[in-house]
Design a protein around this motif. Structure first.
Motif, PDB file in Angstrom:
ATOM      1  N   LEU A 110      68.559  72.316  77.408  1.00  0.00           N
ATOM      2  CA  LEU A 110      69.059  71.048  77.957  1.00  0.00           C
ATOM      3  C   LEU A 110      68.860  71.001  79.461  1.00  0.00           C
ATOM      4  O   LEU A 110      68.349  70.028  80.015  1.00  0.00           O
ATOM      5  CB  LEU A 110      70.551  70.895  77.654  1.00  0.00           C
ATOM      6  CG  LEU A 110      70.910  70.240  76.335  1.00  0.00           C
ATOM      7  CD1 LEU A 110      72.418  70.111  76.225  1.00  0.00           C
ATOM      8  CD2 LEU A 110      70.259  68.868  76.241  1.00  0.00           C
ATOM      9  N   PHE A 111      69.282  72.078  80.108  1.00  0.00           N
ATOM     10  CA  PHE A 111      69.187  72.122  81.560  1.00  0.00           C
ATOM     11  C   PHE A 111      67.724  72.074  81.997  1.00  0.00           C
ATOM     12  O   PHE A 111      67.356  71.355  82.926  1.00  0.00           O
ATOM     13  CB  PHE A 111      69.854  73.397  82.067  1.00  0.00           C
ATOM     14  CG  PHE A 111      69.992  73.452  83.549  1.00  0.00           C
ATOM     15  CD1 PHE A 111      70.824  72.565  84.219  1.00  0.00           C
ATOM     16  CD2 PHE A 111      69.299  74.399  84.290  1.00  0.00           C
ATOM     17  CE1 PHE A 111      70.950  72.615  85.582  1.00  0.00           C
ATOM     18  CE2 PHE A 111      69.423  74.443  85.669  1.00  0.00           C
ATOM     19  CZ  PHE A 111      70.255  73.551  86.305  1.00  0.00           C
ATOM     20  N   TYR A 112      66.915  72.848  81.282  1.00  0.00           N
ATOM     21  CA  TYR A 112      65.482  72.847  81.586  1.00  0.00           C
ATOM     22  C   TYR A 112      64.920  71.435  81.449  1.00  0.00           C
ATOM     23  O   TYR A 112      64.218  70.938  82.333  1.00  0.00           O
ATOM     24  CB  TYR A 112      64.756  73.804  80.642  1.00  0.00           C
ATOM     25  CG  TYR A 112      63.260  73.780  80.788  1.00  0.00           C
ATOM     26  CD1 TYR A 112      62.641  74.467  81.822  1.00  0.00           C
ATOM     27  CD2 TYR A 112      62.464  73.061  79.905  1.00  0.00           C
ATOM     28  CE1 TYR A 112      61.279  74.440  81.967  1.00  0.00           C
ATOM     29  CE2 TYR A 112      61.092  73.036  80.043  1.00  0.00           C
ATOM     30  CZ  TYR A 112      60.507  73.721  81.080  1.00  0.00           C
ATOM     31  OH  TYR A 112      59.149  73.689  81.225  1.00  0.00           O
ATOM     32  N   GLY A 113      65.291  70.767  80.350  1.00  0.00           N
ATOM     33  CA  GLY A 113      64.790  69.414  80.118  1.00  0.00           C
ATOM     34  C   GLY A 113      65.221  68.458  81.218  1.00  0.00           C
ATOM     35  O   GLY A 113      64.428  67.661  81.706  1.00  0.00           O
ATOM     36  N   LEU A 114      66.488  68.595  81.623  1.00  0.00           N
ATOM     37  CA  LEU A 114      67.017  67.717  82.666  1.00  0.00           C
ATOM     38  C   LEU A 114      66.237  67.882  83.969  1.00  0.00           C
ATOM     39  O   LEU A 114      65.779  66.907  84.581  1.00  0.00           O
ATOM     40  CB  LEU A 114      68.498  68.035  82.895  1.00  0.00           C
ATOM     41  CG  LEU A 114      69.231  67.156  83.896  1.00  0.00           C
ATOM     42  CD1 LEU A 114      69.339  65.744  83.385  1.00  0.00           C
ATOM     43  CD2 LEU A 114      70.614  67.727  84.184  1.00  0.00           C
ATOM     44  N   THR A 115      66.055  69.144  84.394  1.00  0.00           N
ATOM     45  CA  THR A 115      65.340  69.361  85.650  1.00  0.00           C
ATOM     46  C   THR A 115      63.884  68.944  85.514  1.00  0.00           C
ATOM     47  O   THR A 115      63.308  68.374  86.435  1.00  0.00           O
ATOM     48  CB  THR A 115      65.410  70.826  86.093  1.00  0.00           C
ATOM     49  OG1 THR A 115      64.829  71.642  85.083  1.00  0.00           O
ATOM     50  CG2 THR A 115      66.823  71.264  86.347  1.00  0.00           C
ATOM     51  N   LEU A 116      63.311  69.203  84.347  1.00  0.00           N
ATOM     52  CA  LEU A 116      61.915  68.807  84.141  1.00  0.00           C
ATOM     53  C   LEU A 116      61.768  67.290  84.267  1.00  0.00           C
ATOM     54  O   LEU A 116      60.847  66.790  84.906  1.00  0.00           O
ATOM     55  CB  LEU A 116      61.431  69.282  82.773  1.00  0.00           C
ATOM     56  CG  LEU A 116      60.014  68.850  82.390  1.00  0.00           C
ATOM     57  CD1 LEU A 116      58.999  69.505  83.313  1.00  0.00           C
ATOM     58  CD2 LEU A 116      59.710  69.219  80.959  1.00  0.00           C
TER      59      LEU A 116
ATOM     60  N   PRO B 297      70.440  63.455  93.580  1.00  0.00           N
ATOM     61  CA  PRO B 297      70.426  64.171  92.289  1.00  0.00           C
ATOM     62  C   PRO B 297      69.016  64.428  91.775  1.00  0.00           C
ATOM     63  O   PRO B 297      68.713  65.534  91.317  1.00  0.00           O
ATOM     64  CB  PRO B 297      71.162  63.223  91.333  1.00  0.00           C
ATOM     65  CG  PRO B 297      71.825  62.226  92.171  1.00  0.00           C
ATOM     66  CD  PRO B 297      71.103  62.157  93.476  1.00  0.00           C
ATOM     67  N   ILE B 298      68.152  63.430  91.884  1.00  0.00           N
ATOM     68  CA  ILE B 298      66.787  63.625  91.390  1.00  0.00           C
ATOM     69  C   ILE B 298      66.091  64.720  92.185  1.00  0.00           C
ATOM     70  O   ILE B 298      65.466  65.625  91.628  1.00  0.00           O
ATOM     71  CB  ILE B 298      65.985  62.304  91.458  1.00  0.00           C
ATOM     72  CG1 ILE B 298      66.610  61.274  90.523  1.00  0.00           C
ATOM     73  CG2 ILE B 298      64.535  62.539  91.099  1.00  0.00           C
ATOM     74  CD1 ILE B 298      65.853  59.978  90.456  1.00  0.00           C
ATOM     75  N   GLY B 299      66.249  64.643  93.515  1.00  0.00           N
ATOM     76  CA  GLY B 299      65.614  65.651  94.349  1.00  0.00           C
ATOM     77  C   GLY B 299      66.174  67.037  94.078  1.00  0.00           C
ATOM     78  O   GLY B 299      65.437  68.016  93.973  1.00  0.00           O
ATOM     79  N   PHE B 300      67.497  67.119  93.930  1.00  0.00           N
ATOM     80  CA  PHE B 300      68.161  68.403  93.715  1.00  0.00           C
ATOM     81  C   PHE B 300      67.691  69.045  92.405  1.00  0.00           C
ATOM     82  O   PHE B 300      67.231  70.191  92.380  1.00  0.00           O
ATOM     83  CB  PHE B 300      69.665  68.173  93.704  1.00  0.00           C
ATOM     84  CG  PHE B 300      70.487  69.380  93.365  1.00  0.00           C
ATOM     85  CD1 PHE B 300      70.557  70.452  94.238  1.00  0.00           C
ATOM     86  CD2 PHE B 300      71.193  69.438  92.178  1.00  0.00           C
ATOM     87  CE1 PHE B 300      71.318  71.565  93.935  1.00  0.00           C
ATOM     88  CE2 PHE B 300      71.958  70.544  91.863  1.00  0.00           C
ATOM     89  CZ  PHE B 300      72.008  71.609  92.749  1.00  0.00           C
ATOM     90  N   LEU B 301      67.760  68.279  91.321  1.00  0.00           N
ATOM     91  CA  LEU B 301      67.384  68.838  90.018  1.00  0.00           C
ATOM     92  C   LEU B 301      65.877  69.130  89.953  1.00  0.00           C
ATOM     93  O   LEU B 301      65.452  70.143  89.410  1.00  0.00           O
ATOM     94  CB  LEU B 301      67.803  67.887  88.896  1.00  0.00           C
ATOM     95  CG  LEU B 301      69.322  67.800  88.706  1.00  0.00           C
ATOM     96  CD1 LEU B 301      69.702  66.647  87.800  1.00  0.00           C
ATOM     97  CD2 LEU B 301      69.869  69.104  88.147  1.00  0.00           C
ATOM     98  N   GLY B 302      65.100  68.216  90.534  1.00  0.00           N
ATOM     99  CA  GLY B 302      63.655  68.461  90.564  1.00  0.00           C
ATOM    100  C   GLY B 302      63.328  69.713  91.361  1.00  0.00           C
ATOM    101  O   GLY B 302      62.459  70.501  90.979  1.00  0.00           O
TER     102      GLY B 302
END
Lengths: 331, 279, 300
Positions: free
Chosen positions: A35-41, B83-88
Motif C-alpha cells: 500500500l505504502f509503495y503504491g501510494l508513493t509510486l 504531500p505529493i512532493g513528500f511521498l514522491g
C-alpha cells in the motif's frame, strides 16, 4: 499465513523465544508495504502525469491558433489583435535578445564571483556571502520589477545611457532616443536575477574539484591563477555550463520584472535602447483582456512556444548536470 | 625572469578582477536590500495591515485582504504540493529502481524549469475554464504545482543523507519497510525536509505571474476559496504600474512586507538545517 | 538422518518423526515439505555435529551478481552457545551472518541458493515472513547505529512495532537495559538522545535494543571493531552472560576475541567454510593447513 505461525512452536519455550503479541498481525502488516509503495509510486508518477497534462492542455487550447495561423504565426511581425493579426516574431525576438544579453553580462560576473568565493575568500566569509547570494535569488521577481521601475530606469535615464550614447551612439544597437523602458533595461534586471543562479551553482562545482588536482598543479610550479584557469575551471566546466543554461532558462521564462521595464511594444528594433516585448510579458499583460477565442488561443500558443524553448534549454542543462554527477548516484 | 613577473602579474590582475566581480554582486545586493528596506519600511503602517484598499483615486487604505489572500493561496498550495512532493521524494529515495526513478527525476527538474506564467496558463485551462470564474482554488492549484518539484527533490536529498545503518537497524528489529521509513528514516531527516518545504513556500510566496489569471485579484474581502482573491505580489504589480503616487508608496510597503516574509522563511530554513548539523 | 532429526526435535520439535502421529497444522505440513526436499539431497557432511541445533546451513551459497559471496556452506549452529566466525577480510563471513536474518535482501543483486534453516524452517522459503524472522534473529552491527531518538525510544522501538505499550513496555526496556549492562549508567537519563552516549554505550544500547524484540538468536557483526579495549571487554563480558539465554553468532577478525568468547569457531576463507569445530580445537590443533596458517598469523 506463515506469519506468527512460523516458529510458533517456541510459544512454549519460556523467555527469549516467547512470542510478543502482535497488534499489526497478519493482514495489515502484510498489506502495509505494498500500500505504502503504491501510494508513493502514485505521487512520483503524478509528476509525469501533471507534466503530460500541461503539454496536452497547452497543445489542445492552442489548436485554433495553430490551425488558423499555421507556421506564419512564428514568422509574422504584426501583432494587432483588433484586426486579427497575430505574429509572434517580435516577442520571440524580445525574449531571445534580452536573455542572451543578460547571460553575456551575467556569466563573467557570476563565474568571477564564484571563483573569488571558492578560491580566494576564507571559508567563513565565502559561506556567508553564498548565503547572501542565495537570498538574492529568493527575492520575488515582482520586487525586482518594482526596483526596476523606480530605481533602475530613472538611473539609466539620467546618468548611464546619455554618456554611453555620446561615446557609442554611432553604433546602430546604441542609437535612437531612450525613454528608460527598453530591451537594455530588461536585460540589466535579468542580469541581477540570473547572477545568483550562476554564482551559487558554479561555487559548489568549483569547491567540489578534488584537492589532489590543485596540488598536482601547484607542484608543477603554477601560480594560483594558472591553477584555477588551467586545472580547476576545466575540471568544473560542465557544472558551469549547466549553471549558465539554467540561468538562461530562467531569463527566458521571467515574466514580472521584465514586463515592468521592457516597454511592452511589439516591434523588432535595431537598437537595444528601444522598447520591446517578450513572450512571457505579452501573456501576462493581455491574457485576461483577450477577447475572442482566436486571441486567447494565440496567447496560449505563445505559452507553448515559450514552454518549448525553456524545456530544450533546461533539458540540456539537466543532461550536463546528470553527466557530471552520474558517478555519485546510488540506488 | 620576465616571464615569471608576467605570470605573477596575471595572477594578481585576474584575482583582483574576481574580487571586483564579487564586490559588485554583493554591493548590488546590499544596495537593493538597503533601498527596499529603507524605502518600503517608511510606508508600512498600521493601516496597511488592517484596512482594505481605498477606492481608486483616493489615498490611504491598506492591503489586509491581500495579506489574508496570500495566506490562503499558500495554504492551498502547500496542501497540494507538500504531500505529493513528500511521498514522491520517499519513492525516489527509498524504493528507487533504475529507469523509472531516473525518468521521474528528469521530468521533475524539467517541471521545475517551466516558466511560472506557463503554469498559470495550465491552471487557467484546468480550473478557471472549467468553473468559468477566477478563484483562490485556481491560484492555489497553480502555486501547488510549482511547489511539487522542489518539495520532491529536497525530500529525496535529505532522505538519502540518512545513513543506511539506521535502515538496517530498523529492519533487523523486525520493522516492515513502511514502518522503517516512517518511524526511523523520515524522523531522522525531518529537519532537512521541513527546511526544504519552507524554502519551497518562500519561493512560491513571491510568485506573481501564475496568479494574474487564476486567483486574479480583488479589492474587497473574498470569502471562502471560490472567489477571485487578492494577493500581495499581484497587488504590488498592479500598484507599481498604476498612475498614483499613493499606489506606488503602498507598492513599496507591500514589497517590504513580502520580502520580509520571504527572508523569514529562508532564514528559518537555514537555522533548521544548521541545528541539524550541530546536533 | 533419522537420529539427527530426533535430536533436532529436542529443542525445536519441528522435525516430526516419520512414524509419529502426523501433525496436521498447515505450517507443520509446510515444514514437512521442507524435510522431504531435504531427503532428496545427498546426505551432507555436517562437519561438526552439534546438539541441539538452531541454525543449519545446507549447501548454502550467496552470489552478488556473478561474484561469489559464500559458497556451499554446510554447518550447524548450536543453541545457547557462542559461535564465532573468523577469516580474512572479504572471506564472506559477514555475508553469511547477514544471510541468517536475510539482511542481504537489501542488496538488489544478491541471490541465495541452497537452504538455511532457522529453528527448522528454511529462511529462504518464499512463504517465510521476513518481519517475523528478523524479530527472532536479532542483529548488532559493526558500527553502533542508534536511532536519533531517546535512549528509551531506541530500546522500545522493536516492542512498539509489535504493539507493546505502557507499563509492560517500561518493564521490558528496563530489563533489556539491565541485560545489556547499561541500566545503571542510563537509568536517570532515559529521555536523553542516544547519540549523546559514548561509543561503547551506544553499542550496548544497540544490544539492548536487539534483545527487546526477544530474539532467539543474536547476530553480531564485528561488534567491537570500533571500540576501545575497555568497552570491548565490557561487551565480551556481556556476551558471556547472554549466552545462557540466547544463541550468539559473532563475526570477528580479532582471533583473541574469538578464542575468549566463543564455544565453537568456524573458519571461512574465500567464501568457503574451511573448518568448523570446538574453539579450543581450532586454535590448538586445527586439522587443516589453511586454518593453522591463519590462526598462527602466517597469512591473512
Amino acid at each position: 499465513m506463515t506469519t506468527g505461525m512460523l516458529l510458533s512452536e517456541s510459544d512454549k519455550t519460556p523467555d527469549p523465544g516467547a512470542p510478543l503479541r502482535t497488534r499489526l498481525s497478519g493482514f495489515l502488516a502484510r498489506l502495509g508495504d505494498p500500500l505504502f509503495y503504491g501510494l508513493t509510486l502514485c505521487c512520483a508518477a503524478s509528476i509525469i502525469v501533471i507534466t503530460g497534462c500541461l503539454v496536452y492542455q497547452l497543445y489542445a487550447h492552442s489548436a485554433e491558433a495553430r490551425h488558423t495561423l499555421g507556421w506564419g504565426f512564428l514568422t509574422s511581425q504584426e501583432w494587432n489583435p483588433v484586426s486579427g493579426e497575430f505574429g509572434a516574431l517580435p516577442f520571440v525576438f524580445g525574449t531571445v535578445v534580452t536573455s542572451i544579453l543578460a547571460i553575456l553580462i551575467a556569466t563573467p560576473l557570476g563565474v568571477g564571483t564564484a571563483i573569488f568565493l571558492a578560491e580566494m575568500a576564507p571559508r567563513r566569509l565565502s559561506n556567508i556571502m553564498a548565503f547572501l547570494v542565495d537570498l538574492l535569488a529568493a527575492v520575488p521577481s515582482v520586487i525586482y520589477g518594482l526596483l526596476g521601475i523606480f530605481l533602475l530606469v530613472p538611473l539609466l535615464n539620467s546618468t548611464v545611457v546619455p554618456p554611453m550614447q555620446r561615446v557609442l551612439g554611432f553604433l546602430p544597437i546604441f542609437s535612437g532616443s531612450f525613454y528608460g523602458v527598453s530591451l537594455f533595461s530588461a536585460s540589466l534586471v535579468l542580469v541581477i536575477m540570473v547572477v545568483p543562479f550562476i554564482v551559487s551553482i558554479s561555487r559548489e562545482v568549483l569547491l567540489a574539484v578534488p584537492v589532489e588536482q590543485r596540488e598536482a598543479s601547484y607542484a608543477l610550479g603554477s601560480t594560483h591563477w594558472e591553477t584555477v584557469w588551467k586545472v580547476v575551471l576545466p575540471h568544473a566546466r560542465r557544472g558551469i555550463y549547466a549553471s549558465v543554461f539554467l540561468g538562461l532558462a530562467r531569463a527566458l521564462g521571467e515574466t514580472m520584472a521584465v514586463t515592468m521595464v521592457i516597454g511592452n511594444t511589439p516591434q523588432i528594433a535595431k537598437s537595444l535602447f528601444a522598447p520591446g516585448y517578450t513572450i512571457a510579458a505579452v501573456i501576462a499583460n493581455e491574457f485576461t483582456e483577450a477577447t475572442g477565442s482566436l486571441y486567447l488561443s494565440a496567447l496560449i500558443e505563445l505559452g507553448l512556444v515559450l514552454f518549448g524553448i525553456t524545456i530544450v534549454i533546461n533539458g540540456l542543462a539537466r543532461l550536463l548536470i546528470l553527466a557530471t554527477t552520474r558517478g555519485l548516484q546510488h540506488g | 625572469m620576465g616571464n615569471l613577473l608576467w605570470r605573477r602579474m596575471t595572477n594578481a590582475v585576474m584575482f583582483s578582477m574576481t574580487l571586483m566581480c564579487a564586490l559588485g554582486v554583493v554591493g548590488v545586493l546590499f544596495f537593493i536590500f538597503g533601498y527596499l528596506f529603507w524605502n518600503g519600511g517608511r510606508y508600512v503602517n498600521w493601516d496597511f495591515f488592517t484596512r482594505l484598499p481605498a477606492p481608486v483615486g483616493e489615498s490611504g487604505g491598506g492591503m489586509a485582504n491581500a495579506i489574508i489572500g496570500s495566506a490562503k493561496l499558500l495554504l492551498l498550495a502547500t496542501l497540494v504540493g507538500a504531500p505529493i512532493g513528500f511521498l514522491g521524494g520517499i519513492y525516489l529515495a527509498e524504493f528507487g529502481g533504475k529507469t523509472f526513478p531516473f525518468f521521474v527525476r528528469y521530468v521533475t527538474d524539467l517541471l521545475n524549469g517551466v516558466p511560472s506564467i506557463v503554469i498559470g496558463i495550465f491552471a487557467y485551462a484546468v480550473v478557471v475554464l472549467r468553473v468559468r470564474h477566477f478563484s483562490a482554488w485556481a491560484g492555489g492549484f497553480a502555486l501547488g504545482i510549482m511547489m511539487i518539484p522542489i518539495a520532491l527533490r529536497s525530500t529525496e536529498e535529505f532522505l538519502r543523507q540518512v545513513p543506511t545503518s539506521l535502515r538496517e537497524g530498523a529492519l533487523a528489529l523486525g520493522a516492515t519497510r513502511w514502518q522503517m521509513i516512517l518511524t526511523v528514516v523520515v524522523p531522522a531527516a525531518m529537519r532537512g525536509i521541513l527546511s526544504g518545504m519552507m524554502l519551497d513556500i518562500a519561493r512560491v510566496a513571491g510568485e506573481t505571474a501564475p496568479l494574474l489569471f487564476t486567483s486574479f485579484g480583488n479589492r474587497f474581502w473574498s470569502e471562502g476559496f471560490d472567489k477571485p482573491t487578492a494577493s500581495l505580489p499581484v497587488m504590488i504589480f498592479t500598484y507599481a504600474i498604476g498612475p498614483y503616487d499613493d499606489w506606488h508608496r503602498q507598492a513599496w510597503a507591500a514589497g517590504f512586507v513580502l520580502l520580509a516574509m520571504v527572508f523569514m522563511f529562508n532564514i528559518t530554513s537555514r537555522l533548521l538545517i544548521s541545528w541539524r548539523r550541530t546536533r | 538422518m533419522a537420529t539427527m532429526a530426533t535430536d533436532l526435535t529436542q529443542e525445536t520439535s519441528v522435525l516430526p518423526e516419520q512414524d509419529e502421529k502426523r501433525d496436521t497444522r498447515p505450517e507443520v505440513i509446510a515444514l514437512a515439505d521442507n524435510i522431504r526436499i531435504q531427503d532428496d539431497v545427498p546426505r551432507f557432511d555436517i562437519r561438526s555435529q552439534c546438539l541441539p541445533t538452531i541454525i543449519r546451513a545446507e549447501k548454502f551459497s550467496v552470489y552478488y551478481g556473478k561474484k561469489v559471496g559464500v559458497k556451499d556452506i554446510t554447518m550447524d549452529i548450536c543453541s545457547r552457545s557462542v559461535t564465532a566466525i573468523i577469516g580474512p577480510s572479504g572471506c564472506g563471513k559477514s555475508t553469511f551472518l547477514r544471510s541468517i536474518n536475510r539482511m542481504n535482501d537489501l542488496i538488489p543483486i544478491a541471490r541465495a541458493e541452497g537452504a538455511l534453516y532457522v529453528n527448522g524452517v528454511n529462511a529462504y522459503d518464499r512463504r517465510v515472513d521476513l518481519v517475523n524472522l528478523r524479530q527472532r534473529v536479532g542483529m548488532v552491527f559493526q558500527k553502533a547505529n542508534p536511532f536519533p531518538k531517546s535512549i528509551y525510544d531506541n530500546v522500545a522501538y522493536g516492542p512498539r512495532l509489535q504493539g507493546v505499550r505502557g507499563r509492560a513496555l517500561d518493564d521490558l526496556v528496563e530489563s533489556c537495559l539491565r541485560d545489556a549492562a547499561l541500566w545503571d549508567e542510563v537509568k536517570y537519563s532515559l529521555g536523553k538522545s542516544a547519540l549523546a552516549l559514548s561509543g561503547g554505550q551506544q553499542q550496548r544500547l544497540c544490544i539492548a535494543r536487539a534483545l527487546a524484540t526477544k530474539p532467539q538468536v543474536l547476530l553480531m557483526d564485528e561488534p567491537c571493531s570500533a571500540l576501545d579495549p575497555i568497552a570491548t571487554a565490557k561487551i565480551e563480558e556481556l556476551i558471556a552472560g547472554l549466552k545462557h539465554a540466547y544463541t550468539i553468532v559473532i563475526v570477528t577478525h580479532n582471533m583473541q576475541q574469538a578464542a575468549r568468547v566463543s564455544d565453537r569457531t568456524a573458519f571461512f576463507c574465500l567464501g568457503e567454510l574451511i573448518e568448523y569445530g570446538d574453539t579450543r580445537a581450532i586454535f590448538t590443533k586445527p586439522s587443516r593447513k589453511q586454518t593453522e596458517d591463519y590462526v598462527t598469523g602466517r597469512f591473512g
